[in-house]
Scaffold this motif. Structure first.
Motif, PDB file in Angstrom:
ATOM      1  N   GLN A 118       7.626  15.702  -5.179  1.00  0.00           N
ATOM      2  CA  GLN A 118       7.019  15.353  -3.897  1.00  0.00           C
ATOM      3  C   GLN A 118       5.889  14.333  -4.076  1.00  0.00           C
ATOM      4  OE1 GLN A 118       6.580  18.767  -1.028  1.00  0.00           O
ATOM      5  NE2 GLN A 118       7.014  19.981  -2.839  1.00  0.00           N
ATOM      6  N   ALA A 119       5.146  14.478  -5.172  1.00  0.00           N
ATOM      7  CA  ALA A 119       4.037  13.545  -5.414  1.00  0.00           C
ATOM      8  C   ALA A 119       4.542  12.152  -5.764  1.00  0.00           C
ATOM      9  CB  ALA A 119       3.156  14.077  -6.540  1.00  0.00           C
ATOM     10  N   LEU A 120       5.745  12.070  -6.337  1.00  0.00           N
ATOM     11  CA  LEU A 120       6.262  10.764  -6.746  1.00  0.00           C
ATOM     12  C   LEU A 120       6.434   9.817  -5.571  1.00  0.00           C
ATOM     13  CD1 LEU A 120       8.918  11.567  -9.503  1.00  0.00           C
ATOM     14  CD2 LEU A 120       6.808  10.271  -9.749  1.00  0.00           C
ATOM     15  N   ARG A 121       6.732  10.348  -4.398  1.00  0.00           N
ATOM     16  CA  ARG A 121       6.896   9.497  -3.221  1.00  0.00           C
ATOM     17  C   ARG A 121       5.602   8.790  -2.857  1.00  0.00           C
ATOM     18  NH1 ARG A 121       7.599  11.749   1.330  1.00  0.00           N
ATOM     19  NH2 ARG A 121       8.136   9.761   2.296  1.00  0.00           N
ATOM     20  N   VAL A 122       4.486   9.409  -3.187  1.00  0.00           N
ATOM     21  CA  VAL A 122       3.179   8.796  -2.914  1.00  0.00           C
ATOM     22  C   VAL A 122       2.742   7.936  -4.096  1.00  0.00           C
ATOM     23  CG1 VAL A 122       0.753   9.280  -2.399  1.00  0.00           C
ATOM     24  CG2 VAL A 122       2.556  10.710  -1.396  1.00  0.00           C
ATOM     25  N   ILE A 123       3.044   8.398  -5.303  1.00  0.00           N
ATOM     26  CA  ILE A 123       2.562   7.725  -6.510  1.00  0.00           C
ATOM     27  C   ILE A 123       3.330   6.440  -6.800  1.00  0.00           C
ATOM     28  CG2 ILE A 123       2.353   7.959  -9.018  1.00  0.00           C
ATOM     29  CD1 ILE A 123       1.852  10.946  -8.570  1.00  0.00           C
ATOM     30  N   THR A 124       4.660   6.468  -6.625  1.00  0.00           N
ATOM     31  CA  THR A 124       5.500   5.350  -7.052  1.00  0.00           C
ATOM     32  C   THR A 124       5.138   4.015  -6.403  1.00  0.00           C
ATOM     33  OG1 THR A 124       7.330   6.864  -7.530  1.00  0.00           O
ATOM     34  CG2 THR A 124       7.881   4.533  -7.256  1.00  0.00           C
ATOM     35  N   PRO A 125       4.958   3.937  -5.077  1.00  0.00           N
ATOM     36  CA  PRO A 125       4.589   2.630  -4.507  1.00  0.00           C
ATOM     37  C   PRO A 125       3.287   2.078  -5.073  1.00  0.00           C
ATOM     38  CG  PRO A 125       5.283   4.149  -2.778  1.00  0.00           C
ATOM     39  CD  PRO A 125       5.155   4.960  -4.030  1.00  0.00           C
ATOM     40  N   ALA A 126       2.314   2.972  -5.284  1.00  0.00           N
ATOM     41  CA  ALA A 126       1.030   2.515  -5.831  1.00  0.00           C
ATOM     42  C   ALA A 126       1.189   2.025  -7.264  1.00  0.00           C
ATOM     43  CB  ALA A 126       0.009   3.644  -5.763  1.00  0.00           C
ATOM     44  N   ILE A 127       1.989   2.740  -8.064  1.00  0.00           N
ATOM     45  CA  ILE A 127       2.224   2.301  -9.442  1.00  0.00           C
ATOM     46  C   ILE A 127       2.940   0.952  -9.450  1.00  0.00           C
ATOM     47  CG2 ILE A 127       3.491   2.811 -11.569  1.00  0.00           C
ATOM     48  CD1 ILE A 127       2.953   5.746 -11.110  1.00  0.00           C
ATOM     49  N   GLY A 128       3.897   0.773  -8.543  1.00  0.00           N
ATOM     50  CA  GLY A 128       4.587  -0.514  -8.445  1.00  0.00           C
ATOM     51  C   GLY A 128       3.624  -1.639  -8.116  1.00  0.00           C
ATOM     52  N   ASN A 129       2.733  -1.385  -7.188  1.00  0.00           N
ATOM     53  CA  ASN A 129       1.744  -2.414  -6.831  1.00  0.00           C
ATOM     54  C   ASN A 129       0.819  -2.721  -8.001  1.00  0.00           C
ATOM     55  OD1 ASN A 129       2.752  -2.579  -4.223  1.00  0.00           O
ATOM     56  ND2 ASN A 129       1.337  -1.039  -3.428  1.00  0.00           N
ATOM     57  N   GLN A 130       0.425  -1.678  -8.742  1.00  0.00           N
ATOM     58  CA  GLN A 130      -0.442  -1.891  -9.902  1.00  0.00           C
ATOM     59  C   GLN A 130       0.278  -2.672 -11.000  1.00  0.00           C
ATOM     60  OE1 GLN A 130      -3.537  -1.068  -8.326  1.00  0.00           O
ATOM     61  NE2 GLN A 130      -3.977  -0.701 -10.476  1.00  0.00           N
ATOM     62  N   THR A 131       1.579  -2.431 -11.158  1.00  0.00           N
ATOM     63  CA  THR A 131       2.355  -3.156 -12.164  1.00  0.00           C
ATOM     64  C   THR A 131       2.446  -4.634 -11.810  1.00  0.00           C
ATOM     65  OG1 THR A 131       3.677  -1.167 -12.609  1.00  0.00           O
ATOM     66  CG2 THR A 131       4.569  -3.271 -13.357  1.00  0.00           C
ATOM     67  N   ILE A 132       2.695  -4.909 -10.539  1.00  0.00           N
ATOM     68  CA  ILE A 132       2.751  -6.305 -10.091  1.00  0.00           C
ATOM     69  C   ILE A 132       1.399  -6.978 -10.286  1.00  0.00           C
ATOM     70  CG2 ILE A 132       3.061  -7.779  -8.066  1.00  0.00           C
ATOM     71  CD1 ILE A 132       5.094  -5.659  -7.063  1.00  0.00           C
ATOM     72  N   SER A 133       0.341  -6.254  -9.962  1.00  0.00           N
ATOM     73  CA  SER A 133      -1.001  -6.800 -10.168  1.00  0.00           C
ATOM     74  C   SER A 133      -1.288  -7.029 -11.648  1.00  0.00           C
ATOM     75  CB  SER A 133      -2.041  -5.851  -9.572  1.00  0.00           C
ATOM     76  OG  SER A 133      -3.352  -6.323  -9.785  1.00  0.00           O
ATOM     77  N   MET A 134      -0.800  -6.119 -12.492  1.00  0.00           N
ATOM     78  CA  MET A 134      -1.037  -6.251 -13.934  1.00  0.00           C
ATOM     79  C   MET A 134      -0.365  -7.490 -14.508  1.00  0.00           C
ATOM     80  SD  MET A 134      -2.506  -5.137 -16.623  1.00  0.00           S
ATOM     81  CE  MET A 134      -3.100  -3.515 -16.145  1.00  0.00           C
ATOM     82  N   LEU A 135       0.804  -7.871 -13.962  1.00  0.00           N
ATOM     83  CA  LEU A 135       1.467  -9.077 -14.440  1.00  0.00           C
ATOM     84  C   LEU A 135       0.547 -10.289 -14.348  1.00  0.00           C
ATOM     85  CD1 LEU A 135       5.049  -8.638 -12.941  1.00  0.00           C
ATOM     86  CD2 LEU A 135       4.526  -9.065 -15.353  1.00  0.00           C
ATOM     87  N   LYS A 136      -0.243 -10.333 -13.287  1.00  0.00           N
ATOM     88  CA  LYS A 136      -1.171 -11.457 -13.101  1.00  0.00           C
ATOM     89  C   LYS A 136      -2.489 -11.225 -13.839  1.00  0.00           C
ATOM     90  CE  LYS A 136      -0.641 -10.650  -8.805  1.00  0.00           C
ATOM     91  NZ  LYS A 136      -0.835 -10.608  -7.342  1.00  0.00           N
ATOM     92  N   THR A 137      -2.903  -9.959 -13.924  1.00  0.00           N
ATOM     93  CA  THR A 137      -4.173  -9.645 -14.580  1.00  0.00           C
ATOM     94  C   THR A 137      -4.132  -9.951 -16.067  1.00  0.00           C
ATOM     95  OG1 THR A 137      -4.543  -7.896 -12.953  1.00  0.00           O
ATOM     96  CG2 THR A 137      -5.875  -7.814 -14.951  1.00  0.00           C
TER      97      THR A 137
END
Length: 295
Positions: free
Chosen positions: A197-216
Motif C-alpha cells: 500500500q505504501a508503494l503507491r505513495v512512495i513510487t512516484p516520489a522515488i521516480g521524481n527523485q531519480t529523474i532529478s538525480m540524473l541532472k544533479t
C-alpha cells in the motif's frame, strides 16, 4: 416538429467563446520564439553543424555511462539508507529517532555542492585510515568517484527517508491491527500489508527523485568525476566549442530524463492496476499541461 427541434438541440456542440487575450498572447509568444530561434540559429559564433558529430563521440558516451552509474548507485544506496532512517525516525527509542532527525536536518540543510567538495577534501583532516599496522592514504581510498558517490548517496538518503516515512504513514493504522488480529507476524505485516500500500505513495516520489538525480549528477564535475558534464568540459577546454558541447550535454540529459519519465509512467500504471486505481503519473501530468486548458 417539437420532437425534431429537441432532437436537433440535443446534438448541438457547445463551442466556448474564443478568448482574444489568450490568442494575442499565444501569437506574441510564437513570434518571440521564432525571433529567438532565428537569432540563435544564425549566430556566426556557433557552429551548429558539429553537434551531430559529438553526440555519439566515445568520450561523450563514456560520460553518459558514468552519469547513469552515478544515478543508479546513488538512488539504490539512498533508498536503503533512507528506509533505515525512516524506520529509526518512527522508533520509540529517543536516540534512534533523534539521530535520524539530526541526519535529515543536516543533509537537507547544507548544499550538495558543499558536501561534494567536503568528501573530496576529507584527506585534509583524515590523512590516513586503517587498523593496527595497516594504513592507507585517504586520498587513495576516497577518489573523485567515491567522493561524488558518497555525497550524492548520503544527501539523497535524507530525502528518501522522508519519502519512505510519508508512504508508511499514509497506510491506515487499522490495517496493521487487522493483520495482527489475523495472526500475521510483524515481518509479514510489513511485507504483505504495509509495503504494497505504501508503494503507491512512495513510487512516484522515488521516480521524481531519480529523474532529478540524473541532472544533479552534473554537480560532480566540480571534482572532475568524469561524468557527462565533465567530459564535455574537457573537450571544450581544448577546442573552445563551448555552446556546441553544452548543447550536446543538454540533449543527452533531455533524452535520459525522458526515458526515465516513460519508465516511471509504466511502473506507476502497473502499480495502479495492481491496486485497482490508476494513479496520476509524471507523463500524464506533463501531457496535462497541454490539454488541461482546452477542456
Amino acid at each position: 416538429m417539437t420532437e425534431t427541434r429537441a432532437h436537433s438541440d440535443a446534438h448541438r456542440t457547445i463551442v466556448p467563446a474564443r478568448n482574444r487575450l489568450q490568442s494575442a498572447a499565444a501569437a506574441l509568444l510564437c513570434i518571440l520564439i521564432g525571433v529567438l530561434l532565428y537569432v540563435v540559429s544564425n549566430s556566426p559564433n556557433v557552429q551548429w553543424s558539429v553537434i551531430p558529430g559529438y553526440l555519439f563521440d566515445p568520450t561523450i558516451l563514456s560520460g553518459v555511462r558514468l552519469t547513469l552509474i552515478f544515478t543508479v548507485l546513488s538512488i539504490v544506496i539512498a533508498l536503503i539508507l533512507g528506509t533505515g532512517l525512516a524506520l529509526m525516525k518512527q522508533a520509540q527509542n529517543g536516540v534512534l529517532s533523534g539521530f535520524a532527525g539530526l541526519y535529515i536536518w543536516f543533509f537537507r540543510g547544507t548544499p550538495l555542492l558543499v558536501q561534494i567538495i567536503f568528501w573530496f577534501n576529507i584527506q585534509l583532516f583524515v590523512p590516513t585510515v586503517g587498523f593496527g599496522a595497516y594504513h592507507i592514504q585517504t586520498n587513495a581510498l576516497v577518489t573523485s568517484f567515491v567522493a561524488a558517490l558518497l555525497a550524492l548517496s548520503l544527501n539523497e538518503a535524507a530525502y528518501m527517508a522522508e519519502i519512505v516515512r510519508g508512504g508508511l504513514l499514509s497506510v491506515d493504522p487499522g490495517q496493521r491491527e487487522a493483520a495482527a488480529a489475523l495472526g500475521y507476524r510483524p515481518g509479514q505485516i510489513a511485507v504483505r500489508v504495509i509495503l504494497p500500500q505504501a508503494l503507491r505513495v512512495i513510487t512516484p516520489a522515488i521516480g521524481n527523485q531519480t529523474i532529478s538525480m540524473l541532472k544533479t549528477t552534473s554537480l560532480v564535475s566540480i571534482v572532475a568525476a568524469q561524468d557527462l558534464l565533465t567530459r564535455v568540459q574537457n573537450i571544450y577546454a581544448t577546442n573552445f566549442l563551448i555552446i556546441e558541447l553544452l548543447t550536446v550535454a543538454s540533449l543527452w540529459y533531455l533524452v535520459l530524463t525522458t526515458v526515465a519519465s516513460v519508465l516511471q509512467y509504466f511502473i506507476e500504471r502497473r502499480l495502479g492496476a495492481a491496486q485497482g486505481v490508476q494513479a496520476p503519473t509524471a507523463v500524464a501530468r506533463f501531457l496535462g499541461l497541454f490539454t488541461e486548458g482546452r477542456r
